[in-house]
Enzyme design. Structure first.
Site, PDB file in Angstrom:
ATOM      1  N   ASP A  42       0.818  -1.213   0.000  1.00  0.00           N
ATOM      2  CA  ASP A  42       0.000   0.000   0.000  1.00  0.00           C
ATOM      3  C   ASP A  42       0.851   1.263   0.000  1.00  0.00           C
ATOM      4  OD1 ASP A  42      -2.441  -1.161  -0.101  1.00  0.00           O
ATOM      5  OD2 ASP A  42      -2.844  -1.058   2.049  1.00  0.00           O
ATOM      6  N   LYS A  64      -4.053   2.953  -2.623  1.00  0.00           N
ATOM      7  CA  LYS A  64      -5.381   3.458  -2.981  1.00  0.00           C
ATOM      8  C   LYS A  64      -5.328   4.961  -3.157  1.00  0.00           C
ATOM      9  CE  LYS A  64      -7.262  -0.045  -0.012  1.00  0.00           C
ATOM     10  NZ  LYS A  64      -7.889  -0.291   1.264  1.00  0.00           N
ATOM     11  N   MET A 175      -7.158   9.491   9.260  1.00  0.00           N
ATOM     12  CA  MET A 175      -7.708  10.054   8.017  1.00  0.00           C
ATOM     13  C   MET A 175      -8.597  11.278   8.302  1.00  0.00           C
ATOM     14  SD  MET A 175      -8.692   6.441   6.177  1.00  0.00           S
ATOM     15  CE  MET A 175      -9.310   5.676   7.662  1.00  0.00           C
TER      16      MET A 175
HETATM   17  C1  LIG Z   1      -6.221   3.850   5.711  1.00  0.00           C
HETATM   18  S1  LIG Z   1      -5.659   4.282   7.295  1.00  0.00           S
HETATM   19  C2  LIG Z   1      -4.644   2.870   7.673  1.00  0.00           C
HETATM   20  C3  LIG Z   1      -4.284   2.747   9.126  1.00  0.00           C
HETATM   21  C4  LIG Z   1      -3.283   1.638   9.403  1.00  0.00           C
HETATM   22  N1  LIG Z   1      -3.828   0.334   9.117  1.00  0.00           N
HETATM   23  C5  LIG Z   1      -2.775   1.654  10.839  1.00  0.00           C
HETATM   24  O1  LIG Z   1      -3.079   0.754  11.624  1.00  0.00           O
HETATM   25  O2  LIG Z   1      -2.021   2.588  11.161  1.00  0.00           O
HETATM   26  C6  LIG Z   1      -4.484   5.549   6.907  1.00  0.00           C
HETATM   27  C7  LIG Z   1      -4.387   6.622   7.995  1.00  0.00           C
HETATM   28  O3  LIG Z   1      -3.604   6.135   9.071  1.00  0.00           O
HETATM   29  C8  LIG Z   1      -2.877   7.200   9.642  1.00  0.00           C
HETATM   30  N2  LIG Z   1      -1.430   6.914   9.518  1.00  0.00           N
HETATM   31  C9  LIG Z   1      -0.882   5.787   9.055  1.00  0.00           C
HETATM   32  N3  LIG Z   1       0.474   5.834   9.173  1.00  0.00           N
HETATM   33  C10 LIG Z   1       0.752   7.024   9.726  1.00  0.00           C
HETATM   34  C11 LIG Z   1       1.957   7.682  10.127  1.00  0.00           C
HETATM   35  N4  LIG Z   1       3.162   7.123   9.983  1.00  0.00           N
HETATM   36  N5  LIG Z   1       1.861   8.901  10.686  1.00  0.00           N
HETATM   37  C12 LIG Z   1       0.681   9.485  10.875  1.00  0.00           C
HETATM   38  N6  LIG Z   1      -0.480   8.943  10.522  1.00  0.00           N
HETATM   39  C13 LIG Z   1      -0.453   7.717   9.965  1.00  0.00           C
HETATM   40  C14 LIG Z   1      -3.278   8.472   8.920  1.00  0.00           C
HETATM   41  O4  LIG Z   1      -4.368   9.041   9.634  1.00  0.00           O
HETATM   42  C15 LIG Z   1      -3.715   7.914   7.592  1.00  0.00           C
HETATM   43  O5  LIG Z   1      -4.593   8.797   6.941  1.00  0.00           O
END
Ligand SMILES: C[S@@+](CC[C@H](N)C(=O)[O-])C[C@H]1O[C@@H](n2cnc3c(N)ncnc32)[C@H](O)[C@@H]1O
Length: 264
Positions: A42, A64, A175
């Site tokens: 991803d 995505k 998000m």
């Molecule tokens: C589709 S969701 C997936 C979440 C992922 N499965 C998790 O457990 O972290 C994507 C969102 O996760 C958050 N996110 C993921 N990695 C991040 C990071 N390194 N720093 C800040 N936000 C993060 C943000 O809010 C982003 O828009």
């Protein structure tokens, strides 16, 4: 390289890549990545993590983009079945944890329904790693006994029961950057205090990490400049960050005390 395999011998690993820092990947994830024949990954999976995978593996990007998420997921499903039918060790790599806002269960089910053996490898979710690394405890004795993790994209916001959400001590929003003003306004309407602290942790656990703090009121008025991806934390626990960062380590306090001839 592109040999057909008997699909009953293929195994698909649904792997959490953790929040960003490759050192926060689990040992199991690193081990499986090293033996992968194909890695389907991803958008939020970093290059450093991909570098830990078998260099001979085929890398397939299915990040995505904005748009019809159901249609995009259909495409991903097709890719998964395509590669599962052709390779022995298939890694489906997702940022954070594969079951936190990542459609992990849907992909797992699809693969099972098509006769594939699936193993899930949990990852550290950004929802927890982001606040923790920034010095924000999601629960804190006497301050916050509960936390909830919600999605802040348009669809989710329309379905949110704000009255219920406002009752939770600590609210973590993934998000949520784009809709931050609306999120803050909705919580204020439900009685969350205007001066309640909030923090956005951008690019948590990476070298480009940045933390933006403010109040719910500032967030509602569009005064907090933030970039995605970010984890948003709303709640009194955010105040702890300042204390944790400002408090001098005990050893230094002791030295000062000795120098000034004070009792510690
Ligand atoms: C589709 S969701 C997936 C979440 C992922 N499965 C998790 O457990 O972290 C994507 C969102 O996760 C958050 N996110 C993921 N990695 C991040 C990071 N390194 N720093 C800040 N936000 C993060 C943000 O809010 C982003 O828009």
């Amino acid at each position: 390289l592109y040999e057909y395999q008997d699909s009953t011998t293929s195994k698909v690993y649904l792997v959490g890549a953790g929040p960003g820092d490759p050192e926060l990947l689990t040992l199991r994830a690193a081990k499986i990545l090293a033996m992968a024949d194909v890695v389907i990954y991803d958008r939020l999976v970093s290059a450093e993590i991909l570098a830990l995978a078998n260099a001979e593996a085929r890398f397939v990007y299915v990040g995505k983009q904005q748009g019809d998420q159901d249609r995009i997921q259909e495409e991903i499903s097709k890719h998964l079945l395509h590669f599962a039918a052709r390779y022995k060790t298939v890694v489906r790599l997702k940022g954070g944890d594969p079951m936190v806002f990542a459609r992990g269960a849907e992909e797992w089910l699809l693969l099972r329904e098509n006769g594939y053996d699936v193993e899930v490898i949990p990852g550290i979710s950004s929802a927890v790693a982001g606040p923790t690394q920034a010095g924000i405890p999601l629960t804190l004795r006497g301050v916050a006994a509960s936390f909830t993790v919600v999605a802040g994209h348009r669809q989710s916001i329309m379905e949110t029961n704000w009255a219920d959400l406002a009752k939770v001590d600590t609210i973590v929003v993934l998000m949520g950057v784009e809709n931050r003003e609306l999120i803050a306004e909705s919580l204020i309407q439900q009685g969350r205090p205007l001066d309640q602290p909030v923090a956005f942790i951008e690019r948590a656990t990476t070298e480009r990490r940045r933390v933006v703090t403010g109040t719910l009121e500032e967030m509602a008025k569009g005064r907090l400049q933030v970039e995605s991806p970010a984890v948003l934390v709303i709640g009194e626990v955010v105040r702890m960050r300042q204390q944790l960062l400002d408090a001098p380590p005990a050893r230094i306090r002791e030295e000062i005390a000795v120098r000034q001839d004070l009792k510690v």
